[in-house]
Design an enzyme around this catalytic site. Sequence first.
Site, PDB file in Angstrom:
ATOM      1  N   GLU A 114       0.807  -1.217   0.000  1.00 36.89           N
ATOM      2  CA  GLU A 114       0.000   0.000   0.000  1.00 36.89           C
ATOM      3  C   GLU A 114       0.845   1.274   0.000  1.00 36.89           C
ATOM      4  O   GLU A 114       0.441   2.309  -0.523  1.00 36.89           O
ATOM      5  CB  GLU A 114      -0.956   0.017   1.206  1.00 36.89           C
ATOM      6  CG  GLU A 114      -2.093  -0.991   1.096  1.00 36.89           C
ATOM      7  CD  GLU A 114      -1.722  -2.365   1.626  1.00 36.89           C
ATOM      8  OE1 GLU A 114      -0.539  -2.617   1.930  1.00 36.89           O
ATOM      9  OE2 GLU A 114      -2.647  -3.208   1.744  1.00 36.89           O
TER      10      GLU A 114
ATOM     11  N   GLN B 142      -8.950  -6.558  11.464  1.00 38.13           N
ATOM     12  CA  GLN B 142      -8.471  -5.520  10.543  1.00 38.13           C
ATOM     13  C   GLN B 142      -9.161  -4.171  10.775  1.00 38.13           C
ATOM     14  O   GLN B 142      -9.404  -3.424   9.832  1.00 38.13           O
ATOM     15  CB  GLN B 142      -8.602  -5.969   9.080  1.00 38.13           C
ATOM     16  CG  GLN B 142      -7.647  -7.123   8.750  1.00 38.13           C
ATOM     17  CD  GLN B 142      -7.444  -7.348   7.265  1.00 38.13           C
ATOM     18  OE1 GLN B 142      -8.332  -7.111   6.460  1.00 38.13           O
ATOM     19  NE2 GLN B 142      -6.265  -7.824   6.892  1.00 38.13           N
TER      20      GLN B 142
ATOM     21  N   LYS C 236     -17.649  -0.937   5.412  1.00 36.47           N
ATOM     22  CA  LYS C 236     -18.096  -1.880   4.388  1.00 36.47           C
ATOM     23  C   LYS C 236     -19.621  -1.858   4.213  1.00 36.47           C
ATOM     24  O   LYS C 236     -20.118  -1.880   3.087  1.00 36.47           O
ATOM     25  CB  LYS C 236     -17.633  -3.280   4.792  1.00 36.47           C
ATOM     26  CG  LYS C 236     -17.790  -4.309   3.694  1.00 36.47           C
ATOM     27  CD  LYS C 236     -17.189  -5.644   4.134  1.00 36.47           C
ATOM     28  CE  LYS C 236     -17.334  -6.687   3.041  1.00 36.47           C
ATOM     29  NZ  LYS C 236     -16.790  -7.990   3.470  1.00 36.47           N
TER      30      LYS C 236
ATOM     31  N   MET D 175      24.248   9.081   3.367  1.00 34.47           N
ATOM     32  CA  MET D 175      23.979  10.346   4.041  1.00 34.47           C
ATOM     33  C   MET D 175      24.176  10.210   5.552  1.00 34.47           C
ATOM     34  O   MET D 175      24.764  11.079   6.189  1.00 34.47           O
ATOM     35  CB  MET D 175      22.559  10.829   3.709  1.00 34.47           C
ATOM     36  CG  MET D 175      22.244  12.225   4.220  1.00 34.47           C
ATOM     37  SD  MET D 175      23.385  13.484   3.598  1.00 34.47           S
ATOM     38  CE  MET D 175      22.474  14.132   2.203  1.00 34.47           C
TER      39      MET D 175
END
Lengths: 173, 555
Positions: B50, B113, B162, B469
């Site tokens: 994601e 979830q 949902k 870096m």
Amino acid sequence: MRHTLAVLVENNPGVLARVAGLFSRRGYNIDSLAVGRTENPAVSRMTIVVEGDDRVLEQVTKQLHKLIDVIKINDVTVDEYVDRELVLIKVSADSGQRGEIMQIADIFRARIVDLGRRTITLECTGNDGKINAFEESLRPYGIKELVRTGKIAMLRGNRFTNLNTNGNREDEQ
Amino acid sequence: MKMKVADALIRCLELENVRIVFGYPGGAMLPVYDALYHSSGIKHVLVRHEQGAVHAADGYARASGEVGVAMATSGPGATNLVTGLANAYMDSVPLVVFTGQVPTSQVGTDAFQEVDITGITLPITKHNYLVKNPSDLPRVVKNAFHIASTGRPGPVLIDLPKDVAQTEIDFDYPETVNLRGYKPTFRGHPNQINEAARLIAAARRPVIYAGGGIINARAGGELLELAEKIAAPVTNTFMGLSGFPGDHPLFLGMLGLHGTRYANLAVTECDLLIALGARFDDRVTGRLDAFAPNAALIHVDIDPAEIGKNVRINVPIVGDVKQVLQALLPLVEKTDRAAWLARVAELKSAYPLSYGRENGLKPQYIIEELYRCTGGDAVVATDVGQHQMWVAQYYPFKRPGTLISSGGLGTMGFGLPAAVGAQLALPDRQVVLVTGDGSIQMNMQELATVREQELPLKIILLNNHALGMVRQLQEYYCEGRYMAVDFKFHPDFIALARAYGIAGYTISDSAEVAEVLTRALAEPGPVLVNCLISTEENVLPMVLQGQGIDQAVSR
């Protein structure tokens, strides 16, 4: 300096979290925050007392304005205003002390709202100074519990902080 | 028209002219993906994580100038978006991001979830919504696109339970937006613009300091016109790079921590600093009291909260920088300021950007060659670290919006998915990703997306076998105690590229750079070029912690 902000917000879920979160993550200090409905049920009004110099206050105001749910902000401290706060104080009091405490209540125009065997609960309304003085006068008796609502404020006279007015002097003729 | 909320959502996206969404499905998003199945107008790009979706939408938005759209499921899908949202928020990138949520009856029960994504993203989105009332959805989407793309752009998240997605509503897409708490100011105050013109006329040594606002407002043309008219040299912030032509004689390059010495010294010596769409970030200013100490300050920004946040401003102008410059231009006189420009030229020749050509393959040289090979016309995405700063210093961008990089948040792993988004937005343009061996491994899974989407992306990997870096910081601030910065193992990047069906080249010597780059760039498909550079190479100049930008370590 202490400023009192009248903040009109959309009455949406989460709006309090948005405002409170903004203050904590940007490190601004809230002295008190009171929130409730207004004459318009879609709009809530927060009264936020915040400590800081002009620069801090400018940032607070600008950052609040960036929140989509914030509609209008007024710093009432720069104008004539009335402010009030309500306090409930529970003090220890045996029967011998009740008289004195009731006299103190009288002086501050406080009300007795509950009486227990060893306690008295008082309600007092006023501005900061009065509430603080009231609290100090009761301290010697032993304050068992104290709760303050946080300050609410309103501009004096024909000046408004609500939605239908543009600025706060529109109706002043 | 009656339809399910999920179908209404897709219809809203079609009405907003969304062409591509980047996403990753899941249980809570089933209704939305089912609705997407029936849409002919919207292409869904399946990423591999994601975070890739939100960075790709970010890269797409920066490259196209449109709002980027990403979607993910509830719970871990949503939390994986967090870095990308914070990144887009810091860099003011317009995104609308959808997350699935558990059904409303389960919200607040720690369901499978479930995560409070609106709570989590409160400080890193411009605004967010949890849609509880199904009939709100069209208005919420309309508002979201409006909020994301106007004023100071930013990401807006919409969390959709949902059961709400499955509810049938009467679909009606609002034509207008009415948000009484959101009214950005576009036109600068005329009195302030007059005052700015007065300061410009009185200034003897002006410098223009231009940031990402120039690119967001598409004000590159106005900036060029102003600079030439008032003969003011221009320095860009990192986010502002490409907003002013890199080969222009008035250009000073980037300022700040790794800025050019001459940009930093010109700012130090200037008597008027004109800040346009920039925010006086700590990486720009260094020690605040040594920043532009002799200058009056004009600050133009669309976000009033940026004005006066870090420094005191003499002339604040809230507004869209393009509109403000259009109003300002007729009020300023054409001048030449020969003495000041001569002084600036002197600074340029006394303190040029330079690097040692001895011992081996130089990253700076690779970037210079990349510029030559692409004619400066490529869209260059970068990751975060030394390679990013070398691009900023050695690739003189010609056209606004051709640099796509994570500025404010400094997100390693941004580059590859952002380049995917940019290439999808601009299929006919050459898109090059310059990355490092640390950064590429943070979102390497998106190589699969590159291949699957058949993107001709060119990946230039500046591989120093270290987190360069941080290593550089440890060299300066920890007396060379290198901790957790050297990679003792690396995959064979060429074999890895091959595993994804991506062509691989290696460069280990300066002599090969031009030839290999030319060949790689000419390949029709995706390419990875593994450039083996020295671990010791540093990004210079560098302003040390706590110092003013008039000081710097150069060599």
